[in-house]
Design an enzyme around this catalytic site. Sequence first.
Site, PDB file in Angstrom:
ATOM      1  N   TYR A 196       0.834  -1.201   0.000  1.00  0.00           N
ATOM      2  CA  TYR A 196       0.000   0.000   0.000  1.00  0.00           C
ATOM      3  C   TYR A 196       0.877   1.263   0.000  1.00  0.00           C
ATOM      4  O   TYR A 196       2.076   1.205   0.316  1.00  0.00           O
ATOM      5  CB  TYR A 196      -0.928  -0.027   1.217  1.00  0.00           C
ATOM      6  CG  TYR A 196      -1.866   1.137   1.318  1.00  0.00           C
ATOM      7  CD1 TYR A 196      -2.871   1.327   0.372  1.00  0.00           C
ATOM      8  CD2 TYR A 196      -1.762   2.058   2.358  1.00  0.00           C
ATOM      9  CE1 TYR A 196      -3.735   2.406   0.461  1.00  0.00           C
ATOM     10  CE2 TYR A 196      -2.618   3.133   2.458  1.00  0.00           C
ATOM     11  CZ  TYR A 196      -3.604   3.311   1.500  1.00  0.00           C
ATOM     12  OH  TYR A 196      -4.453   4.378   1.586  1.00  0.00           O
ATOM     13  N   THR A 198       1.516   3.732   1.827  1.00  0.00           N
ATOM     14  CA  THR A 198       2.281   4.180   2.987  1.00  0.00           C
ATOM     15  C   THR A 198       3.306   3.162   3.477  1.00  0.00           C
ATOM     16  O   THR A 198       4.023   3.438   4.439  1.00  0.00           O
ATOM     17  CB  THR A 198       1.330   4.489   4.157  1.00  0.00           C
ATOM     18  OG1 THR A 198       0.615   3.294   4.500  1.00  0.00           O
ATOM     19  CG2 THR A 198       0.345   5.585   3.784  1.00  0.00           C
ATOM     20  N   LYS A 199       3.386   2.003   2.838  1.00  0.00           N
ATOM     21  CA  LYS A 199       4.188   0.920   3.384  1.00  0.00           C
ATOM     22  C   LYS A 199       5.677   1.079   3.050  1.00  0.00           C
ATOM     23  O   LYS A 199       6.075   1.932   2.262  1.00  0.00           O
ATOM     24  CB  LYS A 199       3.665  -0.426   2.874  1.00  0.00           C
ATOM     25  CG  LYS A 199       2.254  -0.741   3.345  1.00  0.00           C
ATOM     26  CD  LYS A 199       2.173  -0.799   4.867  1.00  0.00           C
ATOM     27  CE  LYS A 199       0.855  -1.347   5.373  1.00  0.00           C
ATOM     28  NZ  LYS A 199      -0.264  -0.399   5.261  1.00  0.00           N
ATOM     29  N   ASN A 200       6.500   0.222   3.647  1.00  0.00           N
ATOM     30  CA  ASN A 200       7.949   0.319   3.470  1.00  0.00           C
ATOM     31  C   ASN A 200       8.391   0.038   2.043  1.00  0.00           C
ATOM     32  O   ASN A 200       9.443   0.505   1.604  1.00  0.00           O
ATOM     33  CB  ASN A 200       8.661  -0.642   4.427  1.00  0.00           C
ATOM     34  CG  ASN A 200       8.519  -0.230   5.879  1.00  0.00           C
ATOM     35  OD1 ASN A 200       7.496   0.318   6.274  1.00  0.00           O
ATOM     36  ND2 ASN A 200       9.533  -0.500   6.682  1.00  0.00           N
TER      37      ASN A 200
END
Length: 413
Positions: A196, A198-200
């Site tokens: 997604y 916002t993920k790393n």
Amino acid sequence: MTTGINAVPRSIGTDDIAVPFADCHITEEAQAAALRVLRSGWVTTGREVAAFEASFATVVGAEYGVGVSSCTHGIELALRSLDLPPGSLVLSSTMTFCGAVQAIVHAGQLPVLVDVDPKTGMPTPDTIRTAVREFGPPAALTVVHWAGDVADVPALAEAAGLPLDRVVVDAAHAVGTYAGDRPIGSGCAATCFSFYATKNLPLGEGGMITTDDPVRAEWLRRARLHGMTADAWRRYLPGGSWRYNVAAPGLKANLTDIQAAMGRAQLAYLPRWQRRRAQIAARYDEQLAGIPGITLPHRPALRDGKHAWHLYPIQLRIAGIDRDAVIAALSERAIGTSVHFIPVHRLAYFSQTAVIPSIGLAGADTLFDRLLSLPIYPRLTDEQVDAVCAALADIAQQDLADCTSCKDGKGTE
């Protein structure tokens, strides 16, 4: 009493540094990879997905990767792959994203919500055993590595009375998390990752299931595309056959070649991005440690593994003001924040649908009222980190002054 930050809104001045909560960085290489696929004439699941699956599995130490449309669909498919009787009990932390528990419901199972340790935000063997004593042995367990911290999966499985092949790991926060000296991604029935925005490892959307079981991997590849025995790529290859069969129920939950090509390019940046996240966490640690009323995030001991720092969740115990007042005060300073998460048992649908221990979930309730996630992402600058820390120090100092004046009889009632 009205505290300073509630009494007088603070306007944003010219010296303020805007700090968004999140930043989805798609590198130039990933943009070029997407364009290459768009020009290729084949954009859905194909050779790029297969290549990304292999590369990602190698990075996380798993034998197989199966690209899917989201981590939520990944958890649902992983649970379906366990072939449990309908309505089976599946344990889940209440301190997780609602989608992780929706996945249990959509897989036809009954979620049993488990309390957490307020220090870690994750269940403990004791909270697992509490749920098992009340509701009986579960058929499966989902484990979340909350915020990127390390959950003790074997200990939680043992407390639940389950073998590891009945454990599905929610690693939405755990790209870059290590248990001991091994990356999260293997050792259980399946591990589910999120890409997604916002993920790393951000792609905007998408996910990956990793497993060491070749039979499970093949089942998952079919189940992500309606249960069909041959996907479109294999059917439309020269010499391929249009024929297929459907032997089991499935979903429309496949990853596309566009996303996969981007993912392969983004993977090259993951090590440096993870180093930067650790640097930011250390800078927060240094500046926030001395501020009264702020508790720093839990981090694993060196022997236990490595935090991925997907989130930097602090706990607020600033006397006289609540968490939401701090959020508002930071917003006035152009600093974005969030809260991860609203405990699932506090959400209307799950309060009626999920199984909740009769003694309640006090650990999660205590934690939720204090939680605040600060910005943390690779392109966050040192100056932005300093601005966040200075704002929190100012809020805490202002509140302390207000409380002192009230004790002296000078405050506003």
